[in-house]
Design a protein around this motif. Structure first.
Motif, mmCIF file in Angstrom:
data_model
loop_
_atom_site.group_PDB
_atom_site.id
_atom_site.type_symbol
_atom_site.label_atom_id
_atom_site.label_comp_id
_atom_site.label_asym_id
_atom_site.label_seq_id
_atom_site.Cartn_x
_atom_site.Cartn_y
_atom_site.Cartn_z
ATOM 1 N N LYS B 234 0.838 -1.196 0.000
ATOM 2 C CA LYS B 234 0.000 0.000 0.000
ATOM 3 C C LYS B 234 0.874 1.247 0.000
ATOM 4 O O LYS B 234 1.962 1.239 0.591
ATOM 5 C CB LYS B 234 -0.864 0.034 1.256
ATOM 6 C CG LYS B 234 -2.112 -0.796 1.161
ATOM 7 C CD LYS B 234 -2.970 -0.482 2.374
ATOM 8 C CE LYS B 234 -3.975 -1.590 2.640
ATOM 9 N NZ LYS B 234 -4.420 -1.578 4.011
ATOM 10 N N ASP B 236 1.228 3.874 1.813
ATOM 11 C CA ASP B 236 0.754 4.510 3.049
ATOM 12 C C ASP B 236 1.904 5.028 3.907
ATOM 13 O O ASP B 236 1.777 5.135 5.119
ATOM 14 C CB ASP B 236 -0.100 3.518 3.849
ATOM 15 C CG ASP B 236 0.678 2.257 4.187
ATOM 16 O OD1 ASP B 236 1.822 2.131 3.718
ATOM 17 O OD2 ASP B 236 0.135 1.404 4.903
ATOM 18 N N ILE B 238 5.104 7.909 4.752
ATOM 19 C CA ILE B 238 5.458 9.320 4.635
ATOM 20 C C ILE B 238 6.970 9.403 4.525
ATOM 21 O O ILE B 238 7.684 8.664 5.207
ATOM 22 C CB ILE B 238 5.029 10.083 5.907
ATOM 23 C CG1 ILE B 238 3.528 9.981 6.127
ATOM 24 C CG2 ILE B 238 5.451 11.537 5.842
ATOM 25 C CD1 ILE B 238 3.110 10.466 7.504
ATOM 26 N N LYS B 244 6.391 21.273 13.112
ATOM 27 C CA LYS B 244 6.448 22.658 12.628
ATOM 28 C C LYS B 244 7.682 22.889 11.752
ATOM 29 O O LYS B 244 8.146 21.994 11.068
ATOM 30 C CB LYS B 244 6.404 23.616 13.808
ATOM 31 C CG LYS B 244 5.317 23.266 14.818
ATOM 32 C CD LYS B 244 4.377 24.401 15.079
ATOM 33 C CE LYS B 244 3.066 23.931 15.655
ATOM 34 N NZ LYS B 244 3.096 23.337 16.969
ATOM 35 N N ASP B 296 5.040 14.783 5.449
ATOM 36 C CA ASP B 296 3.849 14.675 6.284
ATOM 37 C C ASP B 296 2.995 15.941 6.140
ATOM 38 O O ASP B 296 3.452 17.033 6.445
ATOM 39 C CB ASP B 296 4.298 14.502 7.745
ATOM 40 C CG ASP B 296 3.129 14.359 8.697
ATOM 41 O OD1 ASP B 296 1.974 14.376 8.223
ATOM 42 O OD2 ASP B 296 3.385 14.215 9.904
ATOM 43 N N PRO B 297 1.754 15.804 5.669
ATOM 44 C CA PRO B 297 0.938 17.010 5.475
ATOM 45 C C PRO B 297 0.582 17.693 6.787
ATOM 46 O O PRO B 297 0.080 18.805 6.783
ATOM 47 C CB PRO B 297 -0.314 16.475 4.778
ATOM 48 C CG PRO B 297 -0.364 15.031 5.112
ATOM 49 C CD PRO B 297 1.060 14.588 5.254
ATOM 50 N N GLU B 298 0.826 17.015 7.896
ATOM 51 C CA GLU B 298 0.394 17.582 9.181
ATOM 52 C C GLU B 298 1.528 18.128 10.027
ATOM 53 O O GLU B 298 1.359 18.293 11.230
ATOM 54 C CB GLU B 298 -0.363 16.518 9.968
ATOM 55 C CG GLU B 298 -1.734 16.278 9.406
ATOM 56 C CD GLU B 298 -2.252 14.889 9.729
ATOM 57 O OE1 GLU B 298 -3.455 14.702 9.667
ATOM 58 O OE2 GLU B 298 -1.447 13.999 10.038
ATOM 59 N N MET B 300 2.563 20.996 10.510
ATOM 60 C CA MET B 300 2.197 22.214 11.240
ATOM 61 C C MET B 300 1.230 21.913 12.381
ATOM 62 O O MET B 300 1.069 22.712 13.292
ATOM 63 C CB MET B 300 1.556 23.223 10.295
ATOM 64 C CG MET B 300 2.535 23.801 9.320
ATOM 65 S SD MET B 300 3.874 24.652 10.166
ATOM 66 C CE MET B 300 5.158 24.490 8.945
ATOM 67 N N ALA B 301 0.535 20.793 12.290
ATOM 68 C CA ALA B 301 -0.428 20.441 13.349
ATOM 69 C C ALA B 301 0.158 19.443 14.336
ATOM 70 O O ALA B 301 -0.479 19.108 15.319
ATOM 71 C CB ALA B 301 -1.703 19.876 12.726
ATOM 72 N N GLN B 306 3.789 14.032 18.377
ATOM 73 C CA GLN B 306 3.059 13.273 17.357
ATOM 74 C C GLN B 306 3.971 12.788 16.235
ATOM 75 O O GLN B 306 3.721 11.761 15.619
ATOM 76 C CB GLN B 306 1.918 14.115 16.786
ATOM 77 C CG GLN B 306 0.687 14.078 17.678
ATOM 78 C CD GLN B 306 -0.293 15.171 17.339
ATOM 79 O OE1 GLN B 306 -0.212 15.802 16.300
ATOM 80 N NE2 GLN B 306 -1.226 15.423 18.233
ATOM 81 N N LYS B 310 4.562 8.925 14.817
ATOM 82 C CA LYS B 310 4.522 8.493 13.418
ATOM 83 C C LYS B 310 5.773 7.715 13.048
ATOM 84 O O LYS B 310 5.727 6.785 12.244
ATOM 85 C CB LYS B 310 4.353 9.708 12.511
ATOM 86 C CG LYS B 310 2.934 10.242 12.536
ATOM 87 C CD LYS B 310 2.767 11.530 11.748
ATOM 88 C CE LYS B 310 1.348 12.046 11.944
ATOM 89 N NZ LYS B 310 1.151 13.403 11.457
ATOM 90 N N GLN B 315 5.301 4.781 10.149
ATOM 91 C CA GLN B 315 4.651 5.527 9.067
ATOM 92 C C GLN B 315 5.643 6.378 8.304
ATOM 93 O O GLN B 315 5.480 6.620 7.126
ATOM 94 C CB GLN B 315 3.593 6.451 9.656
ATOM 95 C CG GLN B 315 2.254 5.822 9.881
ATOM 96 C CD GLN B 315 1.284 6.870 10.371
ATOM 97 O OE1 GLN B 315 1.454 7.468 11.419
ATOM 98 N NE2 GLN B 315 0.271 7.122 9.576
ATOM 99 N N TYR B 496 3.667 25.977 1.006
ATOM 100 C CA TYR B 496 2.594 25.165 0.435
ATOM 101 C C TYR B 496 2.071 25.729 -0.884
ATOM 102 O O TYR B 496 1.032 25.321 -1.374
ATOM 103 C CB TYR B 496 1.447 25.003 1.434
ATOM 104 C CG TYR B 496 1.768 23.977 2.499
ATOM 105 C CD1 TYR B 496 1.604 22.621 2.252
ATOM 106 C CD2 TYR B 496 2.272 24.364 3.727
ATOM 107 C CE1 TYR B 496 1.931 21.677 3.212
ATOM 108 C CE2 TYR B 496 2.610 23.431 4.695
ATOM 109 C CZ TYR B 496 2.442 22.085 4.435
ATOM 110 O OH TYR B 496 2.769 21.142 5.380
#
Lengths: 321, 535
Positions: B234, B236, B238, B244, B296-298, B300-301, B306, B310, B315, B496
């Motif tokens: 798959k 899946d 990153i 950040k 990783d699209p996240e 900034m979040a 976290q 990952k 991941q 982005y």
């Protein structure tokens, strides 16, 4: 003092004692009620009115060591209000706060009412209590936990929903980091959290409707839908309007905790509200004067809205007071 | 009848809700943060016996010392800081040993999250409930406290703090000096921990070499996301994750610039990274990296750890993180549990047009600084005890105690060499909480984290851009919260692709015009030049 005599006394220069004594008498007459009122009154004076003295720090350069009274006055007196109004983000903050709040108010009003109606019509008792318990549970979850759930479902890289989307050949949607979805997520999760809890109030109101009205309607051959429309809904109208008015007072509280936990740089443009700004700018930097200035501003707007909406509601014959 | 009962219950709930609503509506929103104000007070309740027992071992008749503590000279000291895993006072052998050595009753309270700590500290300061010694979160906070007149000026007491001075070095005190006066004790200088970590097994599977230039780095990142390195069929995975903008620290470094809004000396001149001409190139490259879809699209979040999660879950293939969070035993265990073949190695910073730097390292930064409230000025006895404490943990015995634990139990001395016992690993994990003046970093880590020592060496020996932000304090009229937000937001738009990088100069103009950034630049430049940088 006795009852006012019909003969005006010459040796009584004040024309008012009659009124005063009537007032005094009425207090004396209902003394039991006033005594019962006392604790409540005291509570409000001690915990709500006396602390309001602290509001003056909004007009001072509050210094922790010098305390509220001896801190120097701000010059000009509205310095902290100006800092706030002149912040480059002022209009954006206000718009965000207002929009998020109004969305929550509008979209958050109908679902609990619908839920209450459905529960009320449900005739299978165990099913009804099951659903009711299930739906009001989320009210007790903290936002941290709800955010954890949302992350597991909606995260762009690992969220369940996005995994399905990708397996089905679609592309992942950045629910939590995109400006176009973020507000909907905020409003949606708030509704989800408060659906069952909100319904309790409406259920209580429905339960208070005189059952003879339903009987009469049934005798007249009304269907269930008819009864909902003509009996149930008008019966809870007062409660709906009252809750609306009370909530209008909170229009500038868009939910600090929820947003503070869920937002990030990418969605600041649509998610940063007055409270989160105050937190970053005022409280985290020990600028308590600025924080109270904004608080005062919010309170003033809230008061105006509550008074205004009550007046409006009164015109329709439904005001709270 | 039954219906009536239900009605009355419902009504009761309804009335209750109403009164709650009414109560809220009359409340004042500005005091919402104060609700936890009383929390710190209860952490070490019921430990009054501890110093007495400890003293009893010493043969001192101190059985009655509990209570006021004044009779036997055990002064109660309230200390707060960030940290975790502090044992209860009865199991806290460090507390007991210190109490015994300097006749105190330490009451240490720790907060796991930095944000939490900051709020708690602000609330305590605001309510006049001062701790006797506390950690100051950062330089900006130090300035706020000094401006408010909350901190004791330590300059006149320096001769009473000789041990501390000798331990941390005179140079360190610059970090906590404000307007010529010392207001806090910084910890001894620390060393950098962060590097890129990369999955060696993924590289091998795809037949790739560890990337040494930024172009190779981009290719590897892309390959990790697209060529199914975990072999589950798959797409899946990153390529790169992090938290950040620090995710890209070595990329900025490869262009010779520091992270956004950092000051450093370049070619003899003082520069802010935002005004560094190479910043645009760095942003353009980062955009290229993100455009591959392999980052990783996240980022900034990603808050807290976290990104570590990952990485551990298999991941992500590259992560920018500190060595403890990926190589400590508990984490290697977790990694092996997910995938026994997982093999994380550290990656030297990739080369770029501006050189090869593993991100910035703050010359003015500390891993913590501790201040004493001004309110203690009049309590000479207590003040002296705080000094005693600071001196003790800086002296030979005390320093060894807070580094390694009890001599003979947790470590043994062979000549000058500290030899850890098995118990050290089991019990002495929390002792750093008492290192108020820090520790000799390298020697300490090599002893305490012997299995990780090669990672420690590696992270420490990478070239870094020496930034100077730790020496700065914000001028009046500059709102750092607004400016930081603006910079971050605009940078996100650049990388982005929401705004073209051609608009970078316009961004700087807006920054100066609407955020008062010019004032900040001028003030910062002056502060740094006064310290002798860039001249």
């Amino acid at each position: 003092m006795n009852r006012r005599t019909s003969v005006p006394s010459a040796h009584d220069p004040a024309a008012q004692p009659g009124v005063l004594s009537a007032f005094g008498r009425s207090i004396w007459r209902y003394k039991a009620f006033y005594v019962m009122l006392l604790p409540g009154l005291l509570y409000y004076i001690v915990f709500k009115y006396i602390p309001m003295y602290g509001v003056i720090i909004a007009f001072k350069n509050y210094n922790l060591m010098e305390g509220i009274w001896s801190s120097p006055w701000a010059s000009p007196w509205n310095k902290h209000f100006l800092t706030f109004f002149e912040s480059p983000y002022f209009s954006q903050l206000l718009t965000n706060t207002f929009l998020i709040s109004v969305y929550k108010l509008i979209f958050g009003m109908v679902p609990p009412i619908a839920m209450a109606l459905l529960l009320n019509e449900c005739r299978i008792k165990w099913f009804r209590s099951l659903i009711q318990t299930l739906t009001y549970m989320p009210h007790f979850l903290s936002w941290v936990i709800i955010y954890g759930i949302l992350l597991a479902l909606l995260s762009q890289s690992s969220g369940l929903l996005n995994r399905w989307l990708e397996d089905a050949g679609g592309t992942a949607i950045p629910f939590l980091t995109s400006t176009s979805y973020f507000r909907s997520i905020l409003v949606g999760s708030e509704i989800w959290q408060n659906l069952g809890w909100g319904a309790i109030i409406y259920l209580a109101a429905i339960a208070g409707i005189d059952p003879t009205l339903y009987e009469a309607a049934r005798v007249d051959g009304a269907s269930r839908m008819r009864m909902i429309w003509h009996v149930t809904l008008p019966g809870i109208r007062t409660v709906v309007i009252m809750l609306l008015i009370l909530n209008l007072g909170h229009i500038l509280d868009a939910g600090f905790e929820q947003i503070y936990i869920m937002y990030n740089v990418q969605v600041y443009a649509v998610a940063d509200i007055l409270d989160t700004w105050v937190f970053r700018t005022g409280l985290q930097q020990l600028n308590f004067s600025l924080a109270s200035a904004v608080g005062l501003f919010k309170a003033a707007i809230g008061l105006i809205l509550v008074l205004g909406s009550n007046k409006l509601a009164k015109r329709w014959g439904e005001g709270i007071w | 009848m039954r219906r009536m009962k239900i009605v009355s219950v419902m009504l009761a709930v309804f009335m209750l809700s109403c009164s709650v609503l009414a109560g809220c509506s009359s409340g004042n929103s500005s005091n919402g943060e104060a609700s936890d104000a009383n929390k710190p007070a209860n952490a070490a309740a019921g430990n009054a016996n501890q110093p007495a027992d400890a003293a009893a071992d010493n043969g001192a008749p101190a059985k009655d010392a509990e209570g006021s503590g004044a009779s036997a000279g055990a002064v109660k000291l309230d200390i707060i800081e960030t940290g975790n895993n502090l044992p209860t006072p009865d199991k806290d052998f460090i507390k007991q040993a210190i109490d015994k050595a300097i006749q105190t009753d330490l009451n240490l309270t720790v907060y796991a999250s930095g944000d939490d700590y900051k709020n708690q500290l602000n609330v305590r300061m605001a309510s006049g409930n001062f701790p006797d010694l506390f950690q100051v979160p950062d330089r900006a906070a130090l300035k706020q406290f000094v401006d408010q007149g909350l901190l004791l000026d330590l300059t006149p007491y320096m001769d009473k703090l000789q041990d501390v001075k000798g331990f941390i070095g005179d140079e360190s005190l610059k970090k906590t000096t404000m307007g010529g006066d010392v207001y806090a004790i910084p910890k001894a200088p620390n060393i950098p921990y962060n590097t890129y970590w990369i999955r060696k097994d993924w590289l091998d599977k795809l037949g790739l070499q560890p990337p040494s230039t930024i172009d190779e780095f981009l290719n590897v990142t892309k390959a990790f996301a697209e060529q199914d390195p975990d072999g589950n069929g798959k797409k899946d995975t990153i390529g790169l994750t992090g938290s950040k903008f620090s995710t890209f620290a070595p990329i900025f470094g490869a262009f010779g610039v520091g992270d956004p809004n950092t000051f450093y000396v370049k070619e003899g001149k003082l520069v802010n990274s935002l005004y560094d001409p190479a910043m645009k190139d760095a942003l353009a490259f980062i955009k290229k990296l993100i455009d591959t879809g392999a980052v990783d699209p996240e980022i900034m979040a990603n808050t807290g750890l976290q990104h570590q999660e990952k990485a551990i879950k298999g991941q992500a293939g590259i992560v920018w993180i500190d060595w403890p969070n990926l190589s400590k035993d508990q984490f290697t265990e977790q990694i092996k549990k997910v995938n026994p073949n997982a093999d994380w190695i550290q990656l030297a910073p990739p080369k770029g047009p501006g050189g090869q730097y593993d991100g910035p390292f703050d010359a003015g930064g500390t891993s913590g600084m501790y201040a004493i409230p001004k309110a203690l000025e009049n309590d000479k006895e207590k003040l002296q005890k705080v000094f005693d404490l600071l001196n003790y943990v800086s002296g030979t015995d005390g320093s060894q105690l807070v580094q390694f634990g009890i001599k003979g139990t947790h470590f043994n001395l062979e000549g000058d060499k500290v030899v850890p016992t098995d118990l050290m690993g089991k019990e002495a994990g929390f002792t750093w909480l008492y290192q108020f003046t820090g520790r000799p970093e390298m020697a300490y880590l090599q002893t305490k984290f012997a299995p990780q020592s090669k990672y420690i060496e590696f992270a420490n020996s990478q070239p870094r851009i020496q930034i100077l932000n730790g020496f700065l304090s914000n001028p009046d009229g500059y709102n750092p919260a607004d400016a930081t937000r603006f910079i971050e937001e605009e940078f996100v738009k650049f990388i982005y692709g929401k705004n073209p990088i051609a608009g970078y100069d316009a961004f700087l103009k807006t920054l100066e015009a609407s955020m008062n950034f010019k004032t900040y630049m001028d003030a910062s430049t002056k502060q740094l030049e006064d310290l002798g940088y860039g001249k």
